[in-house]
Design a protein around this motif. Structure first.
Motif, PDB file in Angstrom:
ATOM      1  N   THR A  53     -75.647 -29.721  19.198  1.00 45.82           N
ATOM      2  CA  THR A  53     -75.437 -28.274  19.076  1.00 45.82           C
ATOM      3  C   THR A  53     -76.551 -27.518  19.784  1.00 45.82           C
ATOM      4  OG1 THR A  53     -74.341 -28.606  16.948  1.00 45.82           O
ATOM      5  CG2 THR A  53     -75.081 -26.385  17.454  1.00 45.82           C
ATOM      6  N   ILE A  54     -77.773 -28.037  19.705  1.00 44.56           N
ATOM      7  CA  ILE A  54     -78.890 -27.411  20.413  1.00 44.56           C
ATOM      8  C   ILE A  54     -78.626 -27.400  21.915  1.00 44.56           C
ATOM      9  CG2 ILE A  54     -81.307 -27.740  21.099  1.00 44.56           C
ATOM     10  CD1 ILE A  54     -81.084 -26.440  18.407  1.00 44.56           C
ATOM     11  N   VAL A  55     -78.110 -28.502  22.453  1.00 45.37           N
ATOM     12  CA  VAL A  55     -77.801 -28.563  23.883  1.00 45.37           C
ATOM     13  C   VAL A  55     -76.729 -27.532  24.231  1.00 45.37           C
ATOM     14  CG1 VAL A  55     -76.839 -29.990  25.734  1.00 45.37           C
ATOM     15  CG2 VAL A  55     -78.486 -30.974  24.124  1.00 45.37           C
ATOM     16  N   ALA A  56     -75.708 -27.414  23.380  1.00 46.34           N
ATOM     17  CA  ALA A  56     -74.646 -26.436  23.627  1.00 46.34           C
ATOM     18  C   ALA A  56     -75.197 -25.010  23.588  1.00 46.34           C
ATOM     19  CB  ALA A  56     -73.537 -26.597  22.594  1.00 46.34           C
ATOM     20  N   PHE A  57     -76.052 -24.715  22.607  1.00 43.56           N
ATOM     21  CA  PHE A  57     -76.676 -23.395  22.538  1.00 43.56           C
ATOM     22  C   PHE A  57     -77.555 -23.140  23.770  1.00 43.56           C
ATOM     23  CE2 PHE A  57     -76.369 -23.105  17.669  1.00 43.56           C
ATOM     24  CZ  PHE A  57     -75.368 -22.155  17.738  1.00 43.56           C
ATOM     25  N   THR A  58     -78.278 -24.177  24.188  1.00 40.16           N
ATOM     26  CA  THR A  58     -79.155 -24.043  25.348  1.00 40.16           C
ATOM     27  C   THR A  58     -78.357 -23.704  26.592  1.00 40.16           C
ATOM     28  OG1 THR A  58     -80.717 -25.645  24.421  1.00 40.16           O
ATOM     29  CG2 THR A  58     -80.882 -25.203  26.776  1.00 40.16           C
ATOM     30  N   ASN A  59     -77.234 -24.358  26.757  1.00 35.05           N
ATOM     31  CA  ASN A  59     -76.376 -24.092  27.909  1.00 35.05           C
ATOM     32  C   ASN A  59     -75.896 -22.644  27.907  1.00 35.05           C
ATOM     33  OD1 ASN A  59     -74.997 -24.926  30.279  1.00 35.05           O
ATOM     34  ND2 ASN A  59     -73.106 -25.156  29.117  1.00 35.05           N
ATOM     35  N   GLN A  60     -75.531 -22.130  26.734  1.00 35.98           N
ATOM     36  CA  GLN A  60     -75.111 -20.734  26.622  1.00 35.98           C
ATOM     37  C   GLN A  60     -76.285 -19.789  26.873  1.00 35.98           C
ATOM     38  OE1 GLN A  60     -72.841 -19.907  22.981  1.00 35.98           O
ATOM     39  NE2 GLN A  60     -72.412 -22.092  22.836  1.00 35.98           N
ATOM     40  N   LEU A  61     -77.452 -20.183  26.355  1.00 30.67           N
ATOM     41  CA  LEU A  61     -78.635 -19.331  26.492  1.00 30.67           C
ATOM     42  C   LEU A  61     -79.048 -19.178  27.942  1.00 30.67           C
ATOM     43  CD1 LEU A  61     -80.762 -17.739  24.894  1.00 30.67           C
ATOM     44  CD2 LEU A  61     -82.123 -19.826  24.777  1.00 30.67           C
ATOM     45  N   ASN A 102     -78.307 -30.649  35.567  1.00 32.20           N
ATOM     46  CA  ASN A 102     -78.188 -31.310  34.279  1.00 32.20           C
ATOM     47  C   ASN A 102     -79.557 -31.723  33.746  1.00 32.20           C
ATOM     48  OD1 ASN A 102     -76.362 -32.579  32.193  1.00 32.20           O
ATOM     49  ND2 ASN A 102     -77.529 -34.380  32.847  1.00 32.20           N
ATOM     50  N   ASN A 103     -80.434 -32.181  34.627  1.00 35.24           N
ATOM     51  CA  ASN A 103     -81.788 -32.555  34.201  1.00 35.24           C
ATOM     52  C   ASN A 103     -82.545 -31.350  33.654  1.00 35.24           C
ATOM     53  OD1 ASN A 103     -81.418 -35.228  34.905  1.00 35.24           O
ATOM     54  ND2 ASN A 103     -82.376 -35.025  36.925  1.00 35.24           N
ATOM     55  N   LEU A 104     -82.364 -30.212  34.326  1.00 35.25           N
ATOM     56  CA  LEU A 104     -83.029 -28.996  33.857  1.00 35.25           C
ATOM     57  C   LEU A 104     -82.439 -28.524  32.528  1.00 35.25           C
ATOM     58  CD1 LEU A 104     -83.667 -26.874  37.079  1.00 35.25           C
ATOM     59  CD2 LEU A 104     -85.348 -27.933  35.575  1.00 35.25           C
ATOM     60  N   LEU A 105     -81.135 -28.737  32.348  1.00 36.16           N
ATOM     61  CA  LEU A 105     -80.519 -28.397  31.067  1.00 36.16           C
ATOM     62  C   LEU A 105     -81.154 -29.223  29.950  1.00 36.16           C
ATOM     63  CD1 LEU A 105     -78.423 -27.102  29.218  1.00 36.16           C
ATOM     64  CD2 LEU A 105     -76.783 -28.847  29.973  1.00 36.16           C
ATOM     65  N   MET A 106     -81.379 -30.497  30.209  1.00 34.60           N
ATOM     66  CA  MET A 106     -82.007 -31.348  29.206  1.00 34.60           C
ATOM     67  C   MET A 106     -83.460 -30.920  28.954  1.00 34.60           C
ATOM     68  SD  MET A 106     -79.679 -33.372  28.114  1.00 34.60           S
ATOM     69  CE  MET A 106     -78.559 -31.969  28.378  1.00 34.60           C
ATOM     70  N   THR A 107     -84.131 -30.507  30.035  1.00 33.85           N
ATOM     71  CA  THR A 107     -85.509 -30.011  29.882  1.00 33.85           C
ATOM     72  C   THR A 107     -85.517 -28.745  29.035  1.00 33.85           C
ATOM     73  OG1 THR A 107     -86.201 -30.935  32.008  1.00 33.85           O
ATOM     74  CG2 THR A 107     -87.538 -29.155  31.106  1.00 33.85           C
ATOM     75  N   ALA A 108     -84.563 -27.857  29.311  1.00 34.82           N
ATOM     76  CA  ALA A 108     -84.466 -26.614  28.549  1.00 34.82           C
ATOM     77  C   ALA A 108     -84.142 -26.896  27.086  1.00 34.82           C
ATOM     78  CB  ALA A 108     -83.398 -25.709  29.159  1.00 34.82           C
ATOM     79  N   ALA A 109     -83.244 -27.846  26.845  1.00 34.36           N
ATOM     80  CA  ALA A 109     -82.886 -28.207  25.469  1.00 34.36           C
ATOM     81  C   ALA A 109     -84.084 -28.789  24.733  1.00 34.36           C
ATOM     82  CB  ALA A 109     -81.727 -29.193  25.473  1.00 34.36           C
TER      83      ALA A 109
END
Length: 254
Positions: free
Chosen positions: A66-74, A41-48
């Motif tokens: 929405t950016i976080v959701a797109f990041t998760n898909q990406l 989850n921390n890395l997801l936030m870093t990626a976002a």
């Protein structure tokens, strides 16, 4: 033998693949500890955060959630593998174009594409003009000579005024002119042409006419000077060369 840097990049890629594994089986669930899930989850936030830095206008237009959701898909399609988050995220425009948002907001992927070009131009390696190659224009056989442009230079065609949309959002959210935004999004069906390049270590955006876009498209495709002059007689070649040098578009003629 692989270099230390190559080994490090491969190890980072393997780690990222493990952390963002899409496997939902019980075996994998048992193997991944709660601590690793927190790290994920921390890395997801870093990626976002990395996506937000590269696509700030897109974030204004769709919200951070929405950016976080797109990041998760990406992350399921494109994992960072260079060790630098700044190199990652180029597949986002394509992902947006395939999302449900594209049905009513097709311009979002186009805005994202422009922002990715700006990001690449800003980070691109400076290419110096090979002045000695300018003499090749005096060659009698211009069929074997072509124009080489800066690797930071990219062109795009869009049915949306994405540069104008980008410019409109260079202010805080609350200052965006909603009336102007509506005007830009309604009735703008004609093609728009843009060029992104690096000049004086900064990313620049320039609008192009249809003729200029066709010219740059053929130059980037490697068309010889002879063919360029034959197919684009509306271009003042001498003036263009002078401008290409001043604007730092041109790298070499060979």
């Amino acid at each position: 033998m692989l270099s230390d840097s190559t080994l490090l990049v491969r190890r980072q890629a393997a780690l990222m693949t493990l952390i963002f594994s899409n496997d939902e089986s019980d075996t994998v669930t048992d193997r991944i500890s709660q601590g690793l899930k927190i790290y994920q989850n921390n890395l997801l936030m870093t990626a976002a955060r990395a996506i937000s830095l590269k696509y700030p206008v897109l974030e204004q237009m769709v919200s951070n959630e929405t950016i976080v959701a797109f990041t998760n898909q990406l992350l399921k399609k494109e994992l960072p593998n260079s060790g630098d988050w700044a190199d990652w995220g180029g597949m986002l425009p394509a992902l947006i174009s395939e999302s449900s948002l594209a049905d009513d907001h097709a311009y979002l992927s186009e805005v994202a594409r422009l922002e990715w070009f700006v990001h690449q131009a800003a980070r691109g390696k400076v290419a110096q003009l090979e002045v000695e190659t300018l003499s090749n224009l005096t060659e009698s056989d211009l069929g074997s000579v072509s124009l080489h442009l800066s690797p930071t230079l990219q062109i795009m065609e869009s049915h949306f005024p994405v540069y104008e949309l980008w410019g409109l959002h260079q202010v805080p959210d609350e200052e965006v002119d909603e009336g102007e935004l509506y005007r830009l999004l309604v009735g703008n069906t004609a093609p728009h042409y843009y060029m992104v390049f690096q000049q004086d270590y900064r990313a620049r955006i320039q609008t192009l006419t249809a003729h200029e876009y066709a010219w740059f498209r053929d130059v980037l495709a490697g068309m010889s000077v002879e063919r360029l002059l034959g197919q684009h007689q509306e271009i003042d070649f001498v003036s263009w060369i002078e401008q290409a040098i001043n604007q730092q578009w041109l790298v070499a003629i060979k």
